[in-house]
Scaffold this motif. Structure first.
Motif, PDB file in Angstrom:
ATOM      1  N   ASP A  11     109.274  69.276  83.240  1.00 48.32           N
ATOM      2  CA  ASP A  11     110.105  68.472  84.130  1.00 48.32           C
ATOM      3  C   ASP A  11     109.171  67.491  84.838  1.00 48.32           C
ATOM      4  OD1 ASP A  11     111.642  67.297  86.065  1.00 48.32           O
ATOM      5  OD2 ASP A  11     112.562  69.156  86.770  1.00 48.32           O
ATOM      6  N   PRO A  12     109.042  66.260  84.319  1.00 54.30           N
ATOM      7  CA  PRO A  12     108.078  65.311  84.894  1.00 54.30           C
ATOM      8  C   PRO A  12     108.348  64.998  86.367  1.00 54.30           C
ATOM      9  CG  PRO A  12     108.846  64.544  82.749  1.00 54.30           C
ATOM     10  CD  PRO A  12     109.733  65.685  83.149  1.00 54.30           C
ATOM     11  N   ALA A  13     109.617  65.046  86.789  1.00 57.58           N
ATOM     12  CA  ALA A  13     109.953  64.701  88.171  1.00 57.58           C
ATOM     13  C   ALA A  13     109.336  65.701  89.148  1.00 57.58           C
ATOM     14  CB  ALA A  13     111.464  64.645  88.346  1.00 57.58           C
ATOM     15  N   ARG A  15     107.064  68.062  88.079  1.00 62.46           N
ATOM     16  CA  ARG A  15     105.797  68.464  87.475  1.00 62.46           C
ATOM     17  C   ARG A  15     105.767  69.981  87.244  1.00 62.46           C
ATOM     18  NH1 ARG A  15     100.983  65.367  90.608  1.00 62.46           N
ATOM     19  NH2 ARG A  15     101.932  66.291  92.433  1.00 62.46           N
ATOM     20  N   ARG A  16     106.924  70.519  86.912  1.00 64.17           N
ATOM     21  CA  ARG A  16     107.030  71.934  86.553  1.00 64.17           C
ATOM     22  C   ARG A  16     106.949  72.082  85.041  1.00 64.17           C
ATOM     23  NH1 ARG A  16     106.311  72.541  91.896  1.00 64.17           N
ATOM     24  NH2 ARG A  16     107.058  74.559  92.654  1.00 64.17           N
ATOM     25  N   VAL A  17     106.154  73.065  84.576  1.00 65.33           N
ATOM     26  CA  VAL A  17     105.953  73.295  83.144  1.00 65.33           C
ATOM     27  C   VAL A  17     106.223  74.758  82.833  1.00 65.33           C
ATOM     28  CG1 VAL A  17     104.198  73.427  81.324  1.00 65.33           C
ATOM     29  CG2 VAL A  17     104.314  71.411  82.801  1.00 65.33           C
ATOM     30  N   CYS A  18     106.986  75.009  81.768  1.00 65.38           N
ATOM     31  CA  CYS A  18     107.192  76.360  81.253  1.00 65.38           C
ATOM     32  C   CYS A  18     106.472  76.468  79.911  1.00 65.38           C
ATOM     33  CB  CYS A  18     108.682  76.664  81.081  1.00 65.38           C
ATOM     34  SG  CYS A  18     109.575  76.810  82.642  1.00 65.38           S
ATOM     35  N   LEU A  19     105.579  77.421  79.811  1.00 64.92           N
ATOM     36  CA  LEU A  19     104.761  77.553  78.608  1.00 64.92           C
ATOM     37  C   LEU A  19     104.240  78.982  78.526  1.00 64.92           C
ATOM     38  CD1 LEU A  19     103.035  76.390  76.231  1.00 64.92           C
ATOM     39  CD2 LEU A  19     101.328  75.743  77.942  1.00 64.92           C
ATOM     40  N   ASP A  20     104.508  79.639  77.409  1.00 63.36           N
ATOM     41  CA  ASP A  20     104.026  80.999  77.194  1.00 63.36           C
ATOM     42  C   ASP A  20     102.602  80.934  76.650  1.00 63.36           C
ATOM     43  OD1 ASP A  20     103.503  83.602  76.544  1.00 63.36           O
ATOM     44  OD2 ASP A  20     105.037  83.771  74.991  1.00 63.36           O
ATOM     45  N   GLY A  21     101.621  81.336  77.475  1.00 61.63           N
ATOM     46  CA  GLY A  21     100.221  81.260  77.073  1.00 61.63           C
ATOM     47  C   GLY A  21      99.852  82.199  75.944  1.00 61.63           C
ATOM     48  N   ARG A  22     100.734  83.180  75.620  1.00 65.54           N
ATOM     49  CA  ARG A  22     100.458  84.107  74.531  1.00 65.54           C
ATOM     50  C   ARG A  22     101.133  83.693  73.231  1.00 65.54           C
ATOM     51  NH1 ARG A  22      98.525  89.068  76.407  1.00 65.54           N
ATOM     52  NH2 ARG A  22      97.998  89.418  74.225  1.00 65.54           N
ATOM     53  N   ASN A  23     101.789  82.550  73.234  1.00 71.15           N
ATOM     54  CA  ASN A  23     102.445  82.061  72.019  1.00 71.15           C
ATOM     55  C   ASN A  23     101.380  81.519  71.058  1.00 71.15           C
ATOM     56  OD1 ASN A  23     103.836  80.429  70.081  1.00 71.15           O
ATOM     57  ND2 ASN A  23     105.577  80.272  71.461  1.00 71.15           N
ATOM     58  N   PRO A  24     101.292  82.055  69.837  1.00 72.72           N
ATOM     59  CA  PRO A  24     100.267  81.582  68.887  1.00 72.72           C
ATOM     60  C   PRO A  24     100.341  80.088  68.606  1.00 72.72           C
ATOM     61  CG  PRO A  24     101.302  83.606  68.100  1.00 72.72           C
ATOM     62  CD  PRO A  24     102.103  83.146  69.280  1.00 72.72           C
ATOM     63  N   ALA A  25     101.545  79.522  68.702  1.00 72.28           N
ATOM     64  CA  ALA A  25     101.672  78.083  68.463  1.00 72.28           C
ATOM     65  C   ALA A  25     100.964  77.283  69.555  1.00 72.28           C
ATOM     66  CB  ALA A  25     103.151  77.691  68.398  1.00 72.28           C
ATOM     67  N   HIS A  40     102.744  63.348  80.067  1.00 70.14           N
ATOM     68  CA  HIS A  40     103.867  63.595  80.981  1.00 70.14           C
ATOM     69  C   HIS A  40     103.431  63.920  82.407  1.00 70.14           C
ATOM     70  CE1 HIS A  40     107.112  63.610  77.954  1.00 70.14           C
ATOM     71  NE2 HIS A  40     106.191  64.109  77.141  1.00 70.14           N
ATOM     72  N   CYS A  41     102.509  64.846  82.591  1.00 69.58           N
ATOM     73  CA  CYS A  41     102.080  65.227  83.944  1.00 69.58           C
ATOM     74  C   CYS A  41     100.740  65.951  83.879  1.00 69.58           C
ATOM     75  CB  CYS A  41     103.132  66.085  84.655  1.00 69.58           C
ATOM     76  SG  CYS A  41     103.754  67.494  83.736  1.00 69.58           S
ATOM     77  N   PRO A  42      99.641  65.215  83.991  1.00 69.46           N
ATOM     78  CA  PRO A  42      98.310  65.817  83.913  1.00 69.46           C
ATOM     79  C   PRO A  42      98.064  66.878  84.992  1.00 69.46           C
ATOM     80  CG  PRO A  42      98.177  63.431  83.706  1.00 69.46           C
ATOM     81  CD  PRO A  42      99.582  63.741  84.096  1.00 69.46           C
ATOM     82  N   THR A  43      98.744  66.751  86.122  1.00 70.26           N
ATOM     83  CA  THR A  43      98.734  67.795  87.147  1.00 70.26           C
ATOM     84  C   THR A  43     100.105  68.450  87.118  1.00 70.26           C
ATOM     85  OG1 THR A  43      97.158  66.591  88.537  1.00 70.26           O
ATOM     86  CG2 THR A  43      98.509  68.274  89.612  1.00 70.26           C
TER      87      THR A  43
END
Length: 415
Positions: A11-13, A15-25, A40-43
């Protein structure tokens, strides 16, 4: 804009990111995600980690040096006021081993410890190890060259860094396999969503590791030798000697930091060079070309991705307001891919001469073993590609599920 993969939501507005760090992809190819984040959002605030992350080169470089941030927080606040849990009883040995770690301390304790060990790691002292590193690399290749195949990590990459750092400290070569086993269990504590089993294994490794180092300390007190451990035991700094607990913590961190990342980086470097399709003979044609190639591999496939800091006071960075006790993460590997600093940052360009990479950090916690790691890489990679000019990847490499470290499970080669 690059399309988002299905495992990433931004969500660039906000700057919230959802990402599973254990996803092999993700952990199998984190550079792809870092490139998207830069767009999109470096921070960003990583929802699953509940923390702000910085990927921009300037921000990461600044935060590594900014004394408003530190590796410690309990020297200025109590656990209760920060909402931190009490120490876990089943991690007592691990916590004790970490208590005086160079990676965790701040001045003045950090200054005292680092001053005592820094002399051994300056480039002019490290350079003397080049013949030993080269001799070990040649001897290891002799073992598997005639086979036409090898698994590079177990036959080569695992052995060189742990042997060299152990020799510097004063540990016999034959302890190498045991040191690797302890280290692999120990760094399990730094995985995202580590399990209770990982924690028990790390604590057990910390206890065994510490007991072994204590036995060495007792020996060196009676019979000092020309090694780093003897130097740390018998050298004073402003009238003070290191305590046994400080010696144990420092030895463990030097052993872990002195080989773990370099093992990953040898594998990462060989992989990226072979997958590039570019001629290794050109990359390693002379010393200057070799150095540029090594720095480019460090930039594009760094072995350590994240370094964390505590805010020690009220501070604002890139419109993010932080208060004392807030923890932030700096993604070193993503900073190395900042398009503001590097042209076509996701491409491997061995002749690249742009900004220095941040793979070893910066500031007072700049990796003390960086000169040794660079010497090992600059020595063994040219030897490997000279000895095995027809080397190729024999099966698809699999990346270890140990984010935020980045390395391979194995690298099968044939020639």
């Amino acid at each position: 804009m690059t399309a988002l993969p299905d495992f990433l939501r931004i969500d660039p507005a906000t700057r919230r990111v959802c990402l599973d760090g254990r996803n092999p992809a993700f952990y199998g190819d984190p550079n792809r995600v870092y490139g998207i984040l830069h767009q999109h959002c470096p921070t960003f605030y990583w929802e699953e980690q509940k923390q702000w992350f910085f990927t921009g080169y300037e921000h990461v470089n600044m935060l590594l040096r900014d004394r408003r941030f530190g590796r410690q927080i309990l020297h200025i606040a109590e656990r209760e006021e920060l909402g931190l849990p009490a120490p876990a009883p089943h991690l007592e040995n691990f916590d004790l081993a970490e208590r005086y770690s160079l990676l965790e301390l701040e001045p003045p304790e950090h200054t005292r410890l680092r001053t005592l060990v820094n002399r051994a790691f300056v480039s002019r002292h490290i350079e003397k190890l080049r013949p030993d590193i080269a001799e070990l690399a040649e001897r290891l290749i002799d073992r598997f060259e005639k086979n036409g195949t090898t698994e590079l990590l177990s036959a080569f990459a695992d052995i060189i860094p742990v042997t060299m750092i152990a020799r510097m400290i004063g540990i016999p070569d034959e302890m190498g396999p045991q040191l690797l086993a302890w280290s692999h269990a120990y760094v399990g504590m730094y995985m995202f969503k580590r399990s209770k089993q990982d924690e028990y294994a790390a604590d057990r490794a910390a206890q065994e590791f510490a007991d072994y180092v204590k036995s060495l300390i007792a020996e060196r007190r009676l019979k000092p030798q020309e090694d780093l451990l003897s130097h740390m035991i018998h050298t004073e700094h402003k009238g003070q000697y290191l305590t046994d607990d400080e010696l144990v913590s420092t030895t463990i961190v030097l052993l872990n930091a002195g080989h773990e990342a370099t093992v990953h980086q040898i594998g990462n470097s060989v992989r990226v060079i072979l997958e590039s399709g570019l001629p290794p003979a050109v990359m390693f044609r002379d010393e200057a070309a070799t150095e540029r190639t090594v720095e480019e591999t460090l930039r594009i496939c760094a072995p350590v991705h994240i370094f964390q800091r505590w805010a020690l006071e009220d501070v604002e960075v890139d419109r993010v307001s932080l208060k004392p006790g807030d923890k932030v993460s700096l993604i070193l590997a993503a900073a190395n891919l900042d398009p503001q600093k590097f042209s076509d940052p996701l491409s491997f360009q061995p002749d690249r001469q742009q900004a220095p990479n941040l793979s070893f950090g910066a500031g007072i916690h700049f990796c003390i073993g960086a000169p040794l790691a660079r010497l090992e890489l600059n020595t063994v990679l040219p030897i490997l590609f000279r000895r095995l000019p027809d080397m190729r990847i024999a099966s698809p490499p699999v990346v270890k599920d140990v984010y935020h470290f980045h390395g391979l499970e194995r690298l099968d080669l044939a020639w």
